[in-house]
Scaffold this motif. Structure first.
Motif, PDB file in Angstrom:
ATOM      1  N   GLY A  96       0.790  -1.227   0.000  1.00 33.45           N
ATOM      2  CA  GLY A  96       0.000   0.000   0.000  1.00 33.45           C
ATOM      3  C   GLY A  96       0.820   1.272   0.000  1.00 33.45           C
ATOM      4  O   GLY A  96       0.297   2.348  -0.259  1.00 33.45           O
ATOM      5  N   SER A  97       2.107   1.181   0.273  1.00 32.37           N
ATOM      6  CA  SER A  97       2.961   2.367   0.206  1.00 32.37           C
ATOM      7  C   SER A  97       4.299   1.957  -0.382  1.00 32.37           C
ATOM      8  O   SER A  97       4.561   0.779  -0.568  1.00 32.37           O
ATOM      9  CB  SER A  97       3.142   2.981   1.597  1.00 32.37           C
ATOM     10  N   SER A  98       5.136   2.944  -0.666  1.00 30.65           N
ATOM     11  CA  SER A  98       6.359   2.616  -1.387  1.00 30.65           C
ATOM     12  C   SER A  98       7.460   2.178  -0.427  1.00 30.65           C
ATOM     13  O   SER A  98       7.384   2.395   0.782  1.00 30.65           O
ATOM     14  CB  SER A  98       6.833   3.808  -2.211  1.00 30.65           C
ATOM     15  N   LEU A 100      10.262   3.434  -0.035  1.00 31.21           N
ATOM     16  CA  LEU A 100      10.879   4.579   0.631  1.00 31.21           C
ATOM     17  C   LEU A 100      10.156   4.905   1.931  1.00 31.21           C
ATOM     18  O   LEU A 100      10.774   5.115   2.978  1.00 31.21           O
ATOM     19  CB  LEU A 100      10.863   5.783  -0.309  1.00 31.21           C
ATOM     20  N   VAL A 101       8.837   4.939   1.857  1.00 34.52           N
ATOM     21  CA  VAL A 101       8.039   5.218   3.053  1.00 34.52           C
ATOM     22  C   VAL A 101       8.358   4.201   4.139  1.00 34.52           C
ATOM     23  O   VAL A 101       8.543   4.539   5.316  1.00 34.52           O
ATOM     24  CB  VAL A 101       6.537   5.175   2.698  1.00 34.52           C
ATOM     25  N   TRP A 105      10.079   4.718   7.754  1.00 39.11           N
ATOM     26  CA  TRP A 105       9.383   4.323   8.964  1.00 39.11           C
ATOM     27  C   TRP A 105      10.273   3.449   9.833  1.00 39.11           C
ATOM     28  O   TRP A 105      10.407   3.661  11.035  1.00 39.11           O
ATOM     29  CB  TRP A 105       8.086   3.594   8.605  1.00 39.11           C
ATOM     30  N   VAL A 109      11.120   5.808  12.772  1.00 41.12           N
ATOM     31  CA  VAL A 109      10.064   5.610  13.764  1.00 41.12           C
ATOM     32  C   VAL A 109      10.342   4.440  14.689  1.00 41.12           C
ATOM     33  O   VAL A 109      10.081   4.513  15.890  1.00 41.12           O
ATOM     34  CB  VAL A 109       8.692   5.408  13.067  1.00 41.12           C
ATOM     35  N   LEU A 199      19.008   7.618   0.893  1.00 42.59           N
ATOM     36  CA  LEU A 199      18.224   8.664   1.544  1.00 42.59           C
ATOM     37  C   LEU A 199      18.087   8.431   3.041  1.00 42.59           C
ATOM     38  O   LEU A 199      17.585   9.294   3.754  1.00 42.59           O
ATOM     39  CB  LEU A 199      16.836   8.763   0.897  1.00 42.59           C
TER      40      LEU A 199
ATOM     41  N   LYS C 159       2.643   6.011  -5.462  1.00 39.69           N
ATOM     42  CA  LYS C 159       3.465   5.594  -4.329  1.00 39.69           C
ATOM     43  C   LYS C 159       4.912   6.020  -4.502  1.00 39.69           C
ATOM     44  O   LYS C 159       5.557   6.513  -3.574  1.00 39.69           O
ATOM     45  CB  LYS C 159       3.367   4.073  -4.154  1.00 39.69           C
ATOM     46  N   GLU C 160       5.454   5.843  -5.710  1.00 39.42           N
ATOM     47  CA  GLU C 160       6.877   6.128  -5.903  1.00 39.42           C
ATOM     48  C   GLU C 160       7.162   7.626  -5.980  1.00 39.42           C
ATOM     49  O   GLU C 160       8.319   8.033  -5.928  1.00 39.42           O
ATOM     50  CB  GLU C 160       7.395   5.430  -7.164  1.00 39.42           C
ATOM     51  N   ALA C 162       7.027   9.532  -3.851  1.00 44.40           N
ATOM     52  CA  ALA C 162       7.723   9.895  -2.614  1.00 44.40           C
ATOM     53  C   ALA C 162       9.190  10.200  -2.884  1.00 44.40           C
ATOM     54  O   ALA C 162       9.816  10.993  -2.176  1.00 44.40           O
ATOM     55  CB  ALA C 162       7.589   8.762  -1.600  1.00 44.40           C
ATOM     56  N   GLN C 163       9.737   9.576  -3.921  1.00 43.02           N
ATOM     57  CA  GLN C 163      11.157   9.777  -4.201  1.00 43.02           C
ATOM     58  C   GLN C 163      11.464  11.214  -4.600  1.00 43.02           C
ATOM     59  O   GLN C 163      12.617  11.634  -4.532  1.00 43.02           O
ATOM     60  CB  GLN C 163      11.604   8.828  -5.312  1.00 43.02           C
ATOM     61  N   LEU C 165      11.078  13.669  -3.042  1.00 41.72           N
ATOM     62  CA  LEU C 165      11.593  14.451  -1.917  1.00 41.72           C
ATOM     63  C   LEU C 165      13.096  14.655  -2.047  1.00 41.72           C
ATOM     64  O   LEU C 165      13.643  15.632  -1.538  1.00 41.72           O
ATOM     65  CB  LEU C 165      11.246  13.792  -0.580  1.00 41.72           C
ATOM     66  N   ALA C 166      13.750  13.732  -2.756  1.00 39.92           N
ATOM     67  CA  ALA C 166      15.197  13.840  -2.873  1.00 39.92           C
ATOM     68  C   ALA C 166      15.608  15.074  -3.668  1.00 39.92           C
ATOM     69  O   ALA C 166      16.742  15.537  -3.549  1.00 39.92           O
ATOM     70  CB  ALA C 166      15.753  12.582  -3.537  1.00 39.92           C
ATOM     71  N   MET C 173       5.844  12.950   1.506  1.00 39.52           N
ATOM     72  CA  MET C 173       6.884  12.341   2.317  1.00 39.52           C
ATOM     73  C   MET C 173       7.872  13.371   2.835  1.00 39.52           C
ATOM     74  O   MET C 173       8.320  13.300   3.986  1.00 39.52           O
ATOM     75  CB  MET C 173       7.626  11.276   1.483  1.00 39.52           C
ATOM     76  N   ARG C 177       8.739  14.311   6.705  1.00 36.41           N
ATOM     77  CA  ARG C 177      10.080  14.279   7.285  1.00 36.41           C
ATOM     78  C   ARG C 177      10.461  15.633   7.852  1.00 36.41           C
ATOM     79  O   ARG C 177      11.105  15.730   8.895  1.00 36.41           O
ATOM     80  CB  ARG C 177      11.105  13.840   6.238  1.00 36.41           C
ATOM     81  N   ILE C 190       5.244  10.375  10.023  1.00 37.45           N
ATOM     82  CA  ILE C 190       5.598   9.325   9.066  1.00 37.45           C
ATOM     83  C   ILE C 190       4.528   8.241   9.023  1.00 37.45           C
ATOM     84  O   ILE C 190       4.180   7.739   7.949  1.00 37.45           O
ATOM     85  CB  ILE C 190       6.991   8.739   9.366  1.00 37.45           C
ATOM     86  N   THR C 191       3.999   7.882  10.175  1.00 35.30           N
ATOM     87  CA  THR C 191       2.938   6.881  10.171  1.00 35.30           C
ATOM     88  C   THR C 191       1.706   7.395   9.429  1.00 35.30           C
ATOM     89  O   THR C 191       1.100   6.678   8.635  1.00 35.30           O
ATOM     90  CB  THR C 191       2.541   6.502  11.608  1.00 35.30           C
ATOM     91  N   GLY C 194       2.295   7.263   5.724  1.00 33.41           N
ATOM     92  CA  GLY C 194       2.116   5.893   5.239  1.00 33.41           C
ATOM     93  C   GLY C 194       0.650   5.538   5.132  1.00 33.41           C
ATOM     94  O   GLY C 194       0.195   4.919   4.169  1.00 33.41           O
ATOM     95  N   TYR C 197      -0.957   7.221   2.111  1.00 29.09           N
ATOM     96  CA  TYR C 197      -0.640   6.476   0.875  1.00 29.09           C
ATOM     97  C   TYR C 197      -1.535   5.245   0.770  1.00 29.09           C
ATOM     98  O   TYR C 197      -2.108   4.954  -0.272  1.00 29.09           O
ATOM     99  CB  TYR C 197       0.823   6.039   0.858  1.00 29.09           C
TER     100      TYR C 197
END
Lengths: 251, 266, 219
Positions: A96-98, A100-101, A105, A109, A199, C159-160, C162-163, C165-166, C173, C177, C190-191, C194, C197
């Motif tokens: 459900g998420s990538s 990276l996430v 985590w 976390v 990262l 989903k991807e 998120a990358q 952010l780099a 994401m 952070r 962060i939770t 997630g 997403y």
């Protein structure tokens, strides 16, 4: 005798793979023995140092993913409803998420309360890669096991085989062949995803490239080389998977 | 209870169905079926599709569980076991013990594609009967010779014709030394010119006389040749049964007559 | 729950949702680029002119064999050198679209190849113009089965993303952070990221599954 063409194609794949491997190893050996001075290859030694970490991530992640995929995949195909549901939850959450996430985590976390699990960047990277790709792998395993013809099961019952024997000698061997190409593709995705660990401060080859940018500049060469390095890692694997796909005998 | 028409045998039946009922959802396929098979009897079951004839075989081979009734194999209940004089649902262990006396050949062969013909035949004897590999291979070679495939031992199923595959399947089932062999429309999926080679093998088995054989087939001529008893089955019940000559030449029931006239029309 | 600060969660939620909006914008823009680019790449690869087909093929293989992250870095750092100073968001969506354009081109190729030869031959025999062959016969048959695969790539891009952010794109994401580094509380941002997403991608995946089942039944 069917398919002379298949033999020729296979031969071509093999030549390509061997060719790329030889070139890669030759370059690697050259670098280790005599760091070159000509640009852009003088950039390679620091990058190669990062490569060791990248490979650790790739191998560790793949092993974990395989184990998880087999366990969860067979669980997804289980007759037991509880097992099916629990593994189903795992699969959907991690798909459900990538990656990276999930890496973030695990790295940011997990050390905090209430979990208090502190992992090194390498461990976090391998764990995230393994669990994420393992979830996709589980669906591949499940699909392969469930695609086995019903008649195989009936024949095994008729021969009075125990369920365990049937799984081991009849279902898994047939499912494995079906699983290999998709699992191979997942492995290539995992290899590319190792770059994300840069990262979370892990000094893989991407991280090394990023720091080179800050110290030396020469951006096009650094990142160009980086792309080529990944290409030399991933493309032979891609050819390998395609060769596997072309070899499927008793589909 | 129908009378047993088998030739000469007065011993206990090797298979006995007692009021066996099987339904799939709303559809009742076997209705309180009472049925017996003598220890060396060759029985052919004929009837319209959907009559439940394949279900008889499948329930006996433990591929389907009956909703009611008891099936006895060689004196022992199959789906049940006796505990303190009462019949309870059989444990996995008991089921496997009794099931070992039944063998089955399927319409679509169901050979293991990742094994050679030889390994298909040795796999179960080695891993289920715990036979030493050498002995199993010797016996397998003998059986494959017997079905006319001695030279194809190292071939994979994909390299064999339909008729050859079915003969390997027969050898594979025989290797387990069953007391009862079930044949579920084993020639229906074959090209016409390959049917004969399989029927020849079955005919030889029938003539040897060792084990009971239960065939579901559309090959009426063959059924007549080989059977001790022919059973006409329709709508979940035995309509008529008896020696082939009686059933084919002189059917008593209207339903039997209707079936055969429809069959003979082409 | 131990350590979970609901008050804090509610405070940061608007900011996270703002990041989510950027994520969605980047995803949709990237997807549009990908489906258009993919079509050109696919047609190019199928061209009879090998001077077109081979380089495009090599290009597609190269992009597919290298990580999106590295491509992001490459475009973000290299383009300014050649005078192109684009905003991070633009660079990010272009790279995202390019990367996934190679994947969609494979979907197109497979979908077009799946059309039986007989269709091509019948269309030619009926003397349709090449354009009509494509628009009237081939594409209408090829496109519906492709939709589930394209849908899956859309979800993948979401989903991807998120990358991004780099390269400092303020998507979900990065927002999470940054909140973490500002407040030293990483658990909630962060939770929640997630979770966001997941809440968008899981139902979408179910819809695509249902579409897939529908097309499987039709064939």
């Amino acid at each position: 005798m069917p398919n002379q063409g298949a033999w020729v194609r296979t031969r071509n794949y093999v030549f390509w793979i061997i060719g790329l491997l030889i070139v890669g190893i030759a370059i690697g050996v050259q670098l280790i023995t005599k760091p070159p001075e000509i640009a852009p290859f003088d950039l390679l030694p620091p990058l190669i140092r990062g490569l060791a970490t990248t490979i650790q991530l790739a191998v560790g992640g793949t092993l974990l993913a395989l184990v998880v995929a087999l366990v969860a995949g067979i669980g997804r195909a289980s007759k037991n409803r509880l097992i099916r549901t629990v593994t189903g939850i795992y699969v959907e959450v991690f798909r459900g998420s990538s990656v990276l996430v999930q890496m973030f985590w695990i790295f940011f976390v997990l050390p905090l309360p209430p979990f208090n699990i502190e992992l090194s960047a390498l461990q976090a990277g391998i764990l995230a890669l393994g669990l994420n790709v393992g979830a996709y792998g589980a669906e591949v395993v499940r699909g392969a096991v469930q695609a086995i013809d019903r008649g195989q099961i009936e024949a095994s019952v008729a021969l009075n085989m125990s369920p365990g024997l049937m799984m081991r000698r009849v279902i898994i061997p047939q499912a494995t062949v079906r699983m290999l190409p998709p699992l191979g593709n997942l492995m290539i995705e995992l290899l590319k995803a190792t770059s994300l660990a840069s990262l979370i401060t892990l000094s893989d080859v991407t991280f090394q490239a990023a720091s080179l940018r800050q110290t030396v500049g020469r951006i096009p060469e650094v990142f160009g080389l980086l792309l080529v390095i990944y290409f030399f890692l991933a493309f032979p694997l891609t050819l390998g998977v395609r060769w596997l796909e072309s070899r499927r005998q008793w589909a | 209870m129908h009378a047993n028409h088998s030739q000469g045998s007065t011993t206990d039946p090797i298979v006995r169905f007692e009021k066996v009922t099987k339904a799939f959802g709303e559809l009742t396929v076997l209705r309180e079926l009472n049925f017996e098979v003598g220890p060396q009897e060759k029985i052919t079951i004929v009837g319209p599709s959907g009559s439940g004839k394949t279900t008889i075989l499948r329930v006996l081979m433990t591929l389907e569980e009956p909703n009611d009734g008891v099936i006895y194999v060689d004196g022992e209940p199959l789906w049940h076991e006796e505990k303190n004089g009462k019949l309870v649902k059989a444990s996995e262990k008991h089921l496997r013990k009794v099931r070992g006396k039944i063998g089955m050949v399927f319409q679509h062969f169901n050979l293991f594609p990742h094994m050679t013909a030889l390994r298909n035949v040795t796999e179960a004897p080695v891993h289920v009967l715990k036979m030493p590999k050498g002995d199993a291979e010797e016996r397998a070679k003998m059986l494959l010779d017997q079905v006319g495939l001695g030279d194809k031992m190292e071939h994979y199923p994909a390299q064999l014709s339909g008729g050859q595959k079915q003969r390997v399947a027969i050898a594979r089932a025989l290797a387990m030394r069953p007391k009862v062999m079930l044949f579920d429309e084993v020639t229906s999926a074959l090209d016409p010119e390959l049917v004969g080679e399989v029927l020849n093998v079955i005919r030889e088995l029938a003539e040897e006389g060792d084990m009971a054989m239960l065939l579901v087939t559309h090959e009426m001529g063959f059924a007549r040749e080989v059977s001790d008893r022919v059973v006409f089955f329709d709508k979940g019940q035995v309509v008529e049964q008896g020696p082939p000559a009686d059933i084919f030449d002189n059917p008593q029931s209207e339903r039997t007559k209707a079936f055969f006239s429809a069959v003979l029309r082409h | 729950m131990l350590g979970w600060d609901w008050q804090f969660t509610l405070e940061i939620l608007p900011r996270l949702l703002g990041g989510l909006v950027v994520t969605i914008e980047a995803t949709i823009t990237g997807f549009i680029i990908a489906i258009i680019l993919g079509l050109f790449l696919a047609l190019g690869r199928r061209s009879e002119n090998q001077w077109i087909a081979q380089p495009i093929g090599a290009f597609v293989e190269f992009i597919r064999s290298t990580p999106l992250l590295v491509q992001l870095f490459f475009f973000f750092f290299v383009l300014p050198r050649y005078g192109l100073r684009l905003p991070a968001f633009v660079v990010g969506t272009i790279a995202l679209g390019l990367h996934y354009g190679t994947y969609t081109s494979e979907v197109y190729r497979a979908g077009i190849d799946a059309i039986e030869r007989g269709q091509w031959e019948a269309a030619t025999a009926l003397n349709f113009s090449p354009l009509r062959v494509w628009t009237g016969i081939i594409l209408p048959q090829a496109i519906p089965p492709m939709i589930p695969a394209l849908g899956n790539y859309l979800i993948g891009m979401f989903k991807e993303s998120a990358q991004l952010l780099a390269i400092t794109v303020t998507e979900l994401m990065l927002t999470a952070r940054v909140i973490g580094t500002e407040t030293f509380r990483f658990l909630e941002p962060i939770t929640m990221a997630g979770l966001l997403y997941f809440l968008l991608s899981y139902p979408s995946a179910l819809i695509v599954q249902r579409l897939e089942a529908r097309y499987a039944r039709k064939s």
